[in-house]
Design an enzyme around this catalytic site. Sequence first.
Site, PDB file in Angstrom:
ATOM      1  N   PHE A 162     -46.531  24.426  99.178  1.00 34.60           N
ATOM      2  CA  PHE A 162     -47.727  23.667  98.800  1.00 34.60           C
ATOM      3  C   PHE A 162     -47.625  22.248  99.363  1.00 34.60           C
ATOM      4  O   PHE A 162     -46.559  21.625  99.299  1.00 34.60           O
ATOM      5  CB  PHE A 162     -47.845  23.634  97.266  1.00 34.60           C
ATOM      6  CG  PHE A 162     -49.119  23.003  96.805  1.00 34.60           C
ATOM      7  CD1 PHE A 162     -50.316  23.684  96.897  1.00 34.60           C
ATOM      8  CD2 PHE A 162     -49.130  21.711  96.302  1.00 34.60           C
ATOM      9  CE1 PHE A 162     -51.516  23.099  96.493  1.00 34.60           C
ATOM     10  CE2 PHE A 162     -50.321  21.120  95.888  1.00 34.60           C
ATOM     11  CZ  PHE A 162     -51.513  21.817  95.986  1.00 34.60           C
TER      12      PHE A 162
ATOM     13  N   ASP B 103     -40.552  25.394  92.398  1.00 31.03           N
ATOM     14  CA  ASP B 103     -41.833  24.945  91.854  1.00 31.03           C
ATOM     15  C   ASP B 103     -42.478  26.180  91.218  1.00 31.03           C
ATOM     16  O   ASP B 103     -42.780  27.167  91.899  1.00 31.03           O
ATOM     17  CB  ASP B 103     -42.704  24.378  92.995  1.00 31.03           C
ATOM     18  CG  ASP B 103     -44.048  23.857  92.510  1.00 31.03           C
ATOM     19  OD1 ASP B 103     -44.509  24.277  91.434  1.00 31.03           O
ATOM     20  OD2 ASP B 103     -44.654  23.052  93.243  1.00 31.03           O
TER      21      ASP B 103
ATOM     22  N   TYR C  17     -51.560  22.658  83.902  1.00 35.94           N
ATOM     23  CA  TYR C  17     -53.023  22.857  83.836  1.00 35.94           C
ATOM     24  C   TYR C  17     -53.524  24.172  84.436  1.00 35.94           C
ATOM     25  O   TYR C  17     -54.712  24.447  84.381  1.00 35.94           O
ATOM     26  CB  TYR C  17     -53.766  21.681  84.482  1.00 35.94           C
ATOM     27  CG  TYR C  17     -53.369  21.310  85.904  1.00 35.94           C
ATOM     28  CD1 TYR C  17     -53.783  22.061  86.995  1.00 35.94           C
ATOM     29  CD2 TYR C  17     -52.596  20.178  86.142  1.00 35.94           C
ATOM     30  CE1 TYR C  17     -53.429  21.705  88.284  1.00 35.94           C
ATOM     31  CE2 TYR C  17     -52.234  19.802  87.433  1.00 35.94           C
ATOM     32  CZ  TYR C  17     -52.653  20.570  88.489  1.00 35.94           C
ATOM     33  OH  TYR C  17     -52.293  20.216  89.766  1.00 35.94           O
ATOM     34  N   LYS C  18     -52.614  24.974  85.008  1.00 35.18           N
ATOM     35  CA  LYS C  18     -53.072  26.229  85.621  1.00 35.18           C
ATOM     36  C   LYS C  18     -53.004  27.351  84.585  1.00 35.18           C
ATOM     37  O   LYS C  18     -53.749  27.338  83.616  1.00 35.18           O
ATOM     38  CB  LYS C  18     -52.225  26.537  86.843  1.00 35.18           C
ATOM     39  CG  LYS C  18     -52.306  25.471  87.938  1.00 35.18           C
ATOM     40  CD  LYS C  18     -51.375  25.833  89.077  1.00 35.18           C
ATOM     41  CE  LYS C  18     -51.256  24.717  90.097  1.00 35.18           C
ATOM     42  NZ  LYS C  18     -52.471  24.535  90.882  1.00 35.18           N
TER      43      LYS C  18
ATOM     44  N   ARG D  69     -59.642  32.508  97.043  1.00 29.53           N
ATOM     45  CA  ARG D  69     -58.642  32.889  96.034  1.00 29.53           C
ATOM     46  C   ARG D  69     -59.337  33.302  94.738  1.00 29.53           C
ATOM     47  O   ARG D  69     -60.255  32.629  94.270  1.00 29.53           O
ATOM     48  CB  ARG D  69     -57.713  31.721  95.714  1.00 29.53           C
ATOM     49  CG  ARG D  69     -56.952  31.178  96.884  1.00 29.53           C
ATOM     50  CD  ARG D  69     -55.851  30.227  96.425  1.00 29.53           C
ATOM     51  NE  ARG D  69     -56.343  29.168  95.547  1.00 29.53           N
ATOM     52  CZ  ARG D  69     -55.569  28.253  94.977  1.00 29.53           C
ATOM     53  NH1 ARG D  69     -54.263  28.282  95.164  1.00 29.53           N
ATOM     54  NH2 ARG D  69     -56.077  27.302  94.217  1.00 29.53           N
TER      55      ARG D  69
HETATM   56  C1  LIG Z   1     -47.433  24.870  93.919  1.00 31.41           C
HETATM   57  C2  LIG Z   1     -48.040  23.587  93.452  1.00 31.41           C
HETATM   58  N1  LIG Z   1     -47.258  22.521  93.240  1.00 31.41           N
HETATM   59  C3  LIG Z   1     -47.774  21.350  92.823  1.00 31.41           C
HETATM   60  C4  LIG Z   1     -49.128  21.193  92.632  1.00 31.41           C
HETATM   61  C5  LIG Z   1     -49.702  19.864  92.270  1.00 31.41           C
HETATM   62  O1  LIG Z   1     -49.274  19.453  91.053  1.00 31.41           O
HETATM   63  P1  LIG Z   1     -49.709  18.042  90.425  1.00 31.41           P
HETATM   64  O2  LIG Z   1     -51.162  17.904  90.628  1.00 31.41           O
HETATM   65  O3  LIG Z   1     -49.328  18.207  88.975  1.00 31.41           O
HETATM   66  O4  LIG Z   1     -48.911  16.987  91.087  1.00 31.41           O
HETATM   67  C6  LIG Z   1     -49.976  22.282  92.826  1.00 31.41           C
HETATM   68  C7  LIG Z   1     -51.423  22.132  92.596  1.00 31.41           C
HETATM   69  O5  LIG Z   1     -52.229  22.968  92.862  1.00 31.41           O
HETATM   70  C8  LIG Z   1     -49.424  23.507  93.255  1.00 31.41           C
HETATM   71  O6  LIG Z   1     -50.205  24.558  93.493  1.00 31.41           O
END
Ligand SMILES: Cc1ncc(COP(=O)(O)O)c(C=O)c1O
Length: 413
Positions: A127, A198, A223-224, A372
């Site tokens: 990501f 992650d 939040y997901k 998605r």
């Molecule tokens: C795999 C992954 N890591 C990190 C994040 C971003 O996290 P944050 O907005 O809490 O920094 C996302 C957001 O979609 C994600 O999909």
Amino acid sequence: MAGVDRQTCDGFDRQDPLARFRDEFVIPEGLIYLDGNSLGALPRATGPRLQRVIAEEWGSGLIRSWNAAHWIDAPRRVGDKIARLIGAQPGEVIVADSTSVDLFKLLAGALRLQSGRHFILTEAQNFPTDLYVAEGLVDLLGGRHALRVVDRAELVAAVDSSVAVLMLTHVDYGSGLIHDMAALTAAAHAHGALMLWDLSHSAGAVPVDLTGHQVDLAVGCGYKYLNGGPGAPAYAFIRRSLQDAVPSPLSGWMGHAAPFDFEGHYRPAPGIVRQLAGTPPILSLAALEVAVDLWLRVDQEEVRRKSMALGDLFIRLVDERCRGLGLEVASPRERQRRGSQVSLRHRDGYRVMRALIDRGVIGDFRTPDLMRFGLTPLYSRYVDVWDAVDALREVLASGAFERPEYGTRLAVT
Ligand SMILES: Cc1ncc(COP(=O)(O)O)c(C=O)c1O
């Protein structure tokens, strides 16, 4: 699953042991919400709980609530609850900041711990924030370290004794592919590297066993799939035996051993608490805790079973009903290797998604051509999958996605 029609899907829903959880969420009438991998739905209990926190704890309790309502313990308390969802032990998870900031802290700590090793190793498909944060960190460290980004297929071969930490996202945000946590963690350890996962697309979607796989470090979003609310705080995990050796680069007062002694110099708290920096966001933590409490009543294996079944159904219906309409399945077809989403490629994916959203089917789009569809077993139904693919077929077959207004990119896709 011969001869699947809408009625068959309705039958699956009637037999679904998780169906009762749907009522615990606010799902607008007529909406098919397939984006819980981006922003989870609102639990019904969240609003009333936040109203109480606001009126009673903040409004009446005021500053006393840090003690009386145990606000000060919330990052650890909610962390301990999340620990149960990811196979971690009490005291190994803290809720703080965003995933990006937690990544920065853990990577910086890992590099300090692994002095003499120069590389953060990751894959090009990771990501973007993970890549950006690592880039920013090595830049800050002024050339003593570097980020090595390789293709997925080369990961194992690229681990050697110069790698300080292998950093990967467990479930790929684009395709939903699940990495082999056991094999990759073992590959990192075989060369003395630390393993950082992650878990943003894992917790609440696929079972995770951090202790069983001897994982060193992990971060993840609130939040997901966890349904903690927009911008919910994230969580950070450090294996207990490493905690006192991993310093935080953000040496704020909430991570101090005695914040209310107001000493003139930083002294890190023992354990995971040193990963706190500033004052915790109590309202956001309260919302996240409601959702995590809901999760603790759920059988994770049941979630995984339904998630795989929803994904299989989605792919099967696309194969059967959308043939010749320009779609390609971008997620693994093998259910064991697929997280809780189905991604489809289409040349005009952005326009197609906009047309679907106009029809009340909500997924999202990732550049250059990926649509998605998140499958969230606590509130997604089998009939939702049927109706979503039906709408997709209609949008593609009618050419409705070609309307000019769908070509304008919105700020969030
Ligand atoms: C795999 C992954 N890591 C990190 C994040 C971003 O996290 P944050 O907005 O809490 O920094 C996302 C957001 O979609 C994600 O999909």
